[in-house]
Each structure stands twice: as structure tokens, then as C-alpha cells.
Design a protein around this motif. Structure first.
Motif, PDB file in Angstrom:
ATOM      1  N   LYS A  94       1.522   7.264   3.485  1.00  0.00           N
ATOM      2  CA  LYS A  94       2.335   6.344   4.275  1.00  0.00           C
ATOM      3  C   LYS A  94       1.982   6.390   5.773  1.00  0.00           C
ATOM      4  CE  LYS A  94       7.212   5.253   5.259  1.00  0.00           C
ATOM      5  NZ  LYS A  94       7.207   5.489   6.730  1.00  0.00           N
ATOM      6  N   GLU A  95       1.942   7.570   6.348  1.00  0.00           N
ATOM      7  CA  GLU A  95       1.668   7.692   7.774  1.00  0.00           C
ATOM      8  C   GLU A  95       0.249   7.234   8.105  1.00  0.00           C
ATOM      9  OE1 GLU A  95       2.507  11.613   9.095  1.00  0.00           O
ATOM     10  OE2 GLU A  95       4.672  11.455   8.710  1.00  0.00           O
ATOM     11  N   PHE A  96      -0.687   7.515   7.219  1.00  0.00           N
ATOM     12  CA  PHE A  96      -2.074   7.084   7.400  1.00  0.00           C
ATOM     13  C   PHE A  96      -2.154   5.562   7.448  1.00  0.00           C
ATOM     14  CE2 PHE A  96      -6.141   5.818   5.427  1.00  0.00           C
ATOM     15  CZ  PHE A  96      -7.048   6.435   6.275  1.00  0.00           C
ATOM     16  N   PHE A  97      -1.504   4.902   6.497  1.00  0.00           N
ATOM     17  CA  PHE A  97      -1.515   3.440   6.454  1.00  0.00           C
ATOM     18  C   PHE A  97      -0.821   2.845   7.670  1.00  0.00           C
ATOM     19  CE2 PHE A  97      -1.457   3.954   1.583  1.00  0.00           C
ATOM     20  CZ  PHE A  97      -2.845   4.000   1.533  1.00  0.00           C
ATOM     21  N   GLU A  98       0.314   3.415   8.050  1.00  0.00           N
ATOM     22  CA  GLU A  98       1.074   2.885   9.184  1.00  0.00           C
ATOM     23  C   GLU A  98       0.284   3.014  10.492  1.00  0.00           C
ATOM     24  OE1 GLU A  98       5.707   3.525   7.770  1.00  0.00           O
ATOM     25  OE2 GLU A  98       4.694   5.122   8.892  1.00  0.00           O
ATOM     26  N   SER A  99      -0.394   4.140  10.664  1.00  0.00           N
ATOM     27  CA  SER A  99      -1.194   4.341  11.869  1.00  0.00           C
ATOM     28  C   SER A  99      -2.335   3.324  11.940  1.00  0.00           C
ATOM     29  CB  SER A  99      -1.760   5.760  11.882  1.00  0.00           C
ATOM     30  OG  SER A  99      -2.616   5.954  12.992  1.00  0.00           O
ATOM     31  N   ASN A 100      -3.020   3.128  10.837  1.00  0.00           N
ATOM     32  CA  ASN A 100      -4.116   2.150  10.793  1.00  0.00           C
ATOM     33  C   ASN A 100      -3.604   0.739  11.039  1.00  0.00           C
ATOM     34  OD1 ASN A 100      -5.873   4.227  10.168  1.00  0.00           O
ATOM     35  ND2 ASN A 100      -5.789   3.851   7.960  1.00  0.00           N
ATOM     36  N   CYS A 101      -2.440   0.449  10.486  1.00  0.00           N
ATOM     37  CA  CYS A 101      -1.857  -0.884  10.645  1.00  0.00           C
ATOM     38  C   CYS A 101      -1.522  -1.166  12.108  1.00  0.00           C
ATOM     39  CB  CYS A 101      -0.606  -1.005   9.776  1.00  0.00           C
ATOM     40  SG  CYS A 101       0.093  -2.666   9.745  1.00  0.00           S
ATOM     41  N   GLN A 102      -0.998  -0.168  12.793  1.00  0.00           N
ATOM     42  CA  GLN A 102      -0.676  -0.347  14.211  1.00  0.00           C
ATOM     43  C   GLN A 102      -1.923  -0.644  15.026  1.00  0.00           C
ATOM     44  OE1 GLN A 102       2.292  -0.632  15.809  1.00  0.00           O
ATOM     45  NE2 GLN A 102       3.039  -0.689  13.684  1.00  0.00           N
ATOM     46  N   GLU A 103      -3.017   0.027  14.689  1.00  0.00           N
ATOM     47  CA  GLU A 103      -4.274  -0.231  15.387  1.00  0.00           C
ATOM     48  C   GLU A 103      -4.766  -1.653  15.114  1.00  0.00           C
ATOM     49  OE1 GLU A 103      -5.859   1.704  17.643  1.00  0.00           O
ATOM     50  OE2 GLU A 103      -4.014   2.889  17.473  1.00  0.00           O
ATOM     51  N   LEU A 104      -4.605  -2.098  13.879  1.00  0.00           N
ATOM     52  CA  LEU A 104      -5.017  -3.456  13.522  1.00  0.00           C
ATOM     53  C   LEU A 104      -4.178  -4.491  14.260  1.00  0.00           C
ATOM     54  CD1 LEU A 104      -6.599  -5.529  11.895  1.00  0.00           C
ATOM     55  CD2 LEU A 104      -5.061  -5.114   9.963  1.00  0.00           C
ATOM     56  N   LEU A 105      -2.879  -4.256  14.360  1.00  0.00           N
ATOM     57  CA  LEU A 105      -2.004  -5.191  15.061  1.00  0.00           C
ATOM     58  C   LEU A 105      -2.341  -5.258  16.547  1.00  0.00           C
ATOM     59  CD1 LEU A 105       1.429  -4.379  13.370  1.00  0.00           C
ATOM     60  CD2 LEU A 105      -0.013  -6.384  13.015  1.00  0.00           C
ATOM     61  N   LYS A 106      -2.710  -4.132  17.126  1.00  0.00           N
ATOM     62  CA  LYS A 106      -3.135  -4.130  18.528  1.00  0.00           C
ATOM     63  C   LYS A 106      -4.400  -4.967  18.696  1.00  0.00           C
ATOM     64  CE  LYS A 106      -1.276   0.464  19.651  1.00  0.00           C
ATOM     65  NZ  LYS A 106      -1.642   1.866  20.013  1.00  0.00           N
ATOM     66  N   LEU A 141       0.822  -1.211   0.000  1.00  0.00           N
ATOM     67  CA  LEU A 141       0.000   0.000   0.000  1.00  0.00           C
ATOM     68  C   LEU A 141       0.855   1.260   0.000  1.00  0.00           C
ATOM     69  CD1 LEU A 141      -2.370  -1.947   0.518  1.00  0.00           C
ATOM     70  CD2 LEU A 141      -3.251  -0.300   2.197  1.00  0.00           C
ATOM     71  N   ILE A 142       1.915   1.239   0.782  1.00  0.00           N
ATOM     72  CA  ILE A 142       2.809   2.399   0.839  1.00  0.00           C
ATOM     73  C   ILE A 142       3.536   2.586  -0.488  1.00  0.00           C
ATOM     74  CG2 ILE A 142       4.918   3.308   1.903  1.00  0.00           C
ATOM     75  CD1 ILE A 142       4.005   2.012   4.522  1.00  0.00           C
ATOM     76  N   LYS A 143       3.954   1.494  -1.088  1.00  0.00           N
ATOM     77  CA  LYS A 143       4.635   1.566  -2.382  1.00  0.00           C
ATOM     78  C   LYS A 143       3.723   2.147  -3.454  1.00  0.00           C
ATOM     79  CE  LYS A 143       7.246  -1.263  -5.687  1.00  0.00           C
ATOM     80  NZ  LYS A 143       7.740  -2.638  -5.986  1.00  0.00           N
ATOM     81  N   ASN A 144       2.443   1.767  -3.424  1.00  0.00           N
ATOM     82  CA  ASN A 144       1.487   2.245  -4.413  1.00  0.00           C
ATOM     83  C   ASN A 144       1.004   3.670  -4.140  1.00  0.00           C
ATOM     84  OD1 ASN A 144       1.595  -0.173  -5.799  1.00  0.00           O
ATOM     85  ND2 ASN A 144      -0.286  -0.993  -4.911  1.00  0.00           N
ATOM     86  N   ASP A 145       1.051   4.065  -2.885  1.00  0.00           N
ATOM     87  CA  ASP A 145       0.528   5.383  -2.508  1.00  0.00           C
ATOM     88  C   ASP A 145       1.385   5.976  -1.383  1.00  0.00           C
ATOM     89  OD1 ASP A 145      -0.962   7.630  -2.025  1.00  0.00           O
ATOM     90  OD2 ASP A 145      -2.768   6.575  -1.365  1.00  0.00           O
ATOM     91  N   PRO A 146       2.614   6.386  -1.678  1.00  0.00           N
ATOM     92  CA  PRO A 146       3.536   6.879  -0.647  1.00  0.00           C
ATOM     93  C   PRO A 146       3.047   8.127   0.084  1.00  0.00           C
ATOM     94  CG  PRO A 146       4.407   7.286  -2.853  1.00  0.00           C
ATOM     95  CD  PRO A 146       3.240   6.374  -3.018  1.00  0.00           C
ATOM     96  N   ASP A 147       2.180   8.908  -0.542  1.00  0.00           N
ATOM     97  CA  ASP A 147       1.678  10.121   0.106  1.00  0.00           C
ATOM     98  C   ASP A 147       0.860   9.814   1.358  1.00  0.00           C
ATOM     99  OD1 ASP A 147       2.870  11.660  -1.832  1.00  0.00           O
ATOM    100  OD2 ASP A 147       1.038  11.927  -3.018  1.00  0.00           O
TER     101      ASP A 147
END
Length: 265
Positions: free
Chosen positions: A139-151, A131-137
Motif C-alpha cells: 500500500k505505501e509503495f503504491f501510494e508513494s509512486n502515485c504521489q510522484e505521478l500526480l506531481k 492495486l491496494i485492494k489486490n496487494d495491501p502489503d
């Protein structure tokens, strides 16, 4: 004026454009939508079809405009990938199971890795990277959501573990679809080698159910289980239906674990 309107249309299209992804099963869609949310669109190959039969070539036309196809390790996905590439040679094929240690029995790889919340973490890592590779702009949005999912996955794991930790019940299954789940949480389980439970086989499993405290018989929710229901009653077992392809996979695992862990008189 016309040029201004055209410019506004182009700008609005670029602002609201979402990267389109294709996945095979609903649990993948659950993971991916939690990471990408409003920034992406997810289509599922198995949605609304009988995936136990070979899917026709025309079925894959609706996924032709996808940017990426996420595989999860199912054997049929190599065929699906070729069908998709036939409609769009630029679709990127990404195997999210590539870093997952898989169960192998008799030389056959068990593909049902999403039934283990810990193994799902590696699947999600690959999704996030793509997702980050396809839409680097974003990146922080995806990473934040991912952390919530991992929790949330950690909470799911702990709840399942706490539910099943003290359980002494055993279960019987007819296939290897729940191997990852049952193995992860140390649930004792036994495989019935065939579906015709009569004669010597019936006697053997009847004895085994008594000796090993087998309380439940788990069957696919997609099949007619009346024959198993009759058989399980004779063996003092309860039939549990399981759908491993459900979008609400974690809720289903909670129900399954609570049922397995329940005490019976």
C-alpha cells in the motif's frame, strides 16, 4: 532434501509473484506501471495489433491469466471484457473512467479522456485503489509512486498551459479525439465535416482558414495524409500528425502544443 527444495521454490514464487493487469491502450499502461512498478505486470490489448478492425477471439487468450482488466471508457471495451471473461470468468473488470466528467455531443460520449491531464487524476485514483485492494502489503509503495505521478501530471499540465496560453493560432481536425486536450487549454479548433475536401467544401474551408487564423491541420498518424498535405499547402496550413494511443502520450502532447503555439510569419 526434496521437501526443502520444493519449499524454497514455493517461497521464491510467492515473493516474486506479480499481479497481472490488462489494459486497452498504452497510455493506461504508462499510468499503471508508474504506480505499480516492479510489483505488477501490465499487458496491453492494443499492442502490436490493428485495433481499427475487430480483434479475433484468439487474441484475448494471452490475457487470460490477468487478475484485473482496466477499462477507460472506449465503446469496444464491453466486447473486450466479454472476450476476457470467456477465457477466465474470475477476471475483475474495472472502469477507470467512472468518476470522470465526460464531453457529450449530440448524445454521444467522447471517450478520449486521457488527453486531459486533469481528468487523468481520477483515472489514476481508481487504479491506485484497485492495486491496494489486490496487494495491501504494498500500500505505501503504491501510494508513494502515485504521489510522484500526480506531481508529474501537474507539471505536464502547467507546461502545456504556459505553452498555449498566449497562442492565437487555431487548428482544424477531422474527428473528436482531441476535444479534451483542445478544450482544456482553450485552443480554438474547427471540425472538417468530411474527408473529401473538394468543390464547395474546399472553398468554404479556404475562407474559414483565412478568417479564423487556422494554421494547422491535425490528422491521425495512422492514416495516409498526402491528400491532406496537398490540400493544407493550398490553404497555407501545416499538417500535424497525432497518435493519441502512444505510450509516450505526454511527450506527444508537448510536441503538439509547441507546434500549435509556434509563431508563423
Amino acid at each position: 532434501m526434496k521437501k526443502l527444495i520444493l519449499l524454497l521454490i514455493l517461497l521464491s514464487t510467492s515473493v516474486f509473484a506479480r499481479v497481472v493487469y490488462t489494459v486497452t491502450i498504452e497510455p493506461q499502461k504508462f499510468f499503471l506501471e508508474r504506480i505499480g512498478q516492479s510489483k505488477i505486470k501490465v499487458k496491453t490489448i492494443y499492442e502490436g495489433v490493428n485495433f481499427t478492425k475487430e480483434l479475433p477471439h484468439v487474441h484475448f487468450r494471452k490475457f487470460a491469466f490477468s487478475d484485473t482488466y482496466f477499462k477507460i471508457g472506449l465503446p469496444a471495451e464491453d466486447f473486450y471484457a466479454q472476450e476476457l471473461l470467456g477465457f477466465n470468468k474470475d477476471i475483475k473488470i474495472v472502469d477507470t473512467s467512472v468518476n470522470v466528467d465526460k464531453i457529450v455531443k449530440n448524445g454521444k460520449v467522447n471517450p478520449y479522456i486521457w488527453l486531459d491531464p486533469l481528468k487523468v487524476r481520477k483515472v489514476i485514483d481508481v487504479m491506485l485503489e484497485t492495486l491496494i485492494k489486490n496487494d495491501p502489503d504494498n500500500k505505501e509503495f503504491f501510494e508513494s509512486n502515485c504521489q510522484e505521478l500526480l506531481k508529474e501530471l501537474d507539471k505536464i499540465f502547467l507546461r502545456l498551459k504556459n505553452s498555449l496560453f498566449y497562442s492565437t493560432n487555431a487548428v482544424m481536425v477531422f474527428n473528436d479525439k482531441l476535444d479534451y486536450f483542445l478544450s482544456r487549454f482553450d485552443v480554438r479548433y474547427y471540425m472538417a465535416e468530411n474527408k473529401v475536401l473538394s468543390g464547395p467544401k474546399f472553398t468554404e474551408i479556404f475562407r474559414l482558414s483565412k478568417e479564423k487564423n487556422i494554421r494547422y491541420l491535425i490528422v491521425d498518424s495512422s492514416i495516409d495524409y498526402e491528400v491532406y498535405n496537398t490540400w493544407s499547402n493550398a490553404n497555407n496550413m501545416e499538417v500535424i500528425q497525432s497518435d493519441i494511443y502512444s505510450f509516450n502520450w505526454f511527450s506527444d502532447l508537448f510536441v503538439l502544443s509547441d507546434k500549435i503555439a509556434s509563431k508563423q510569419e
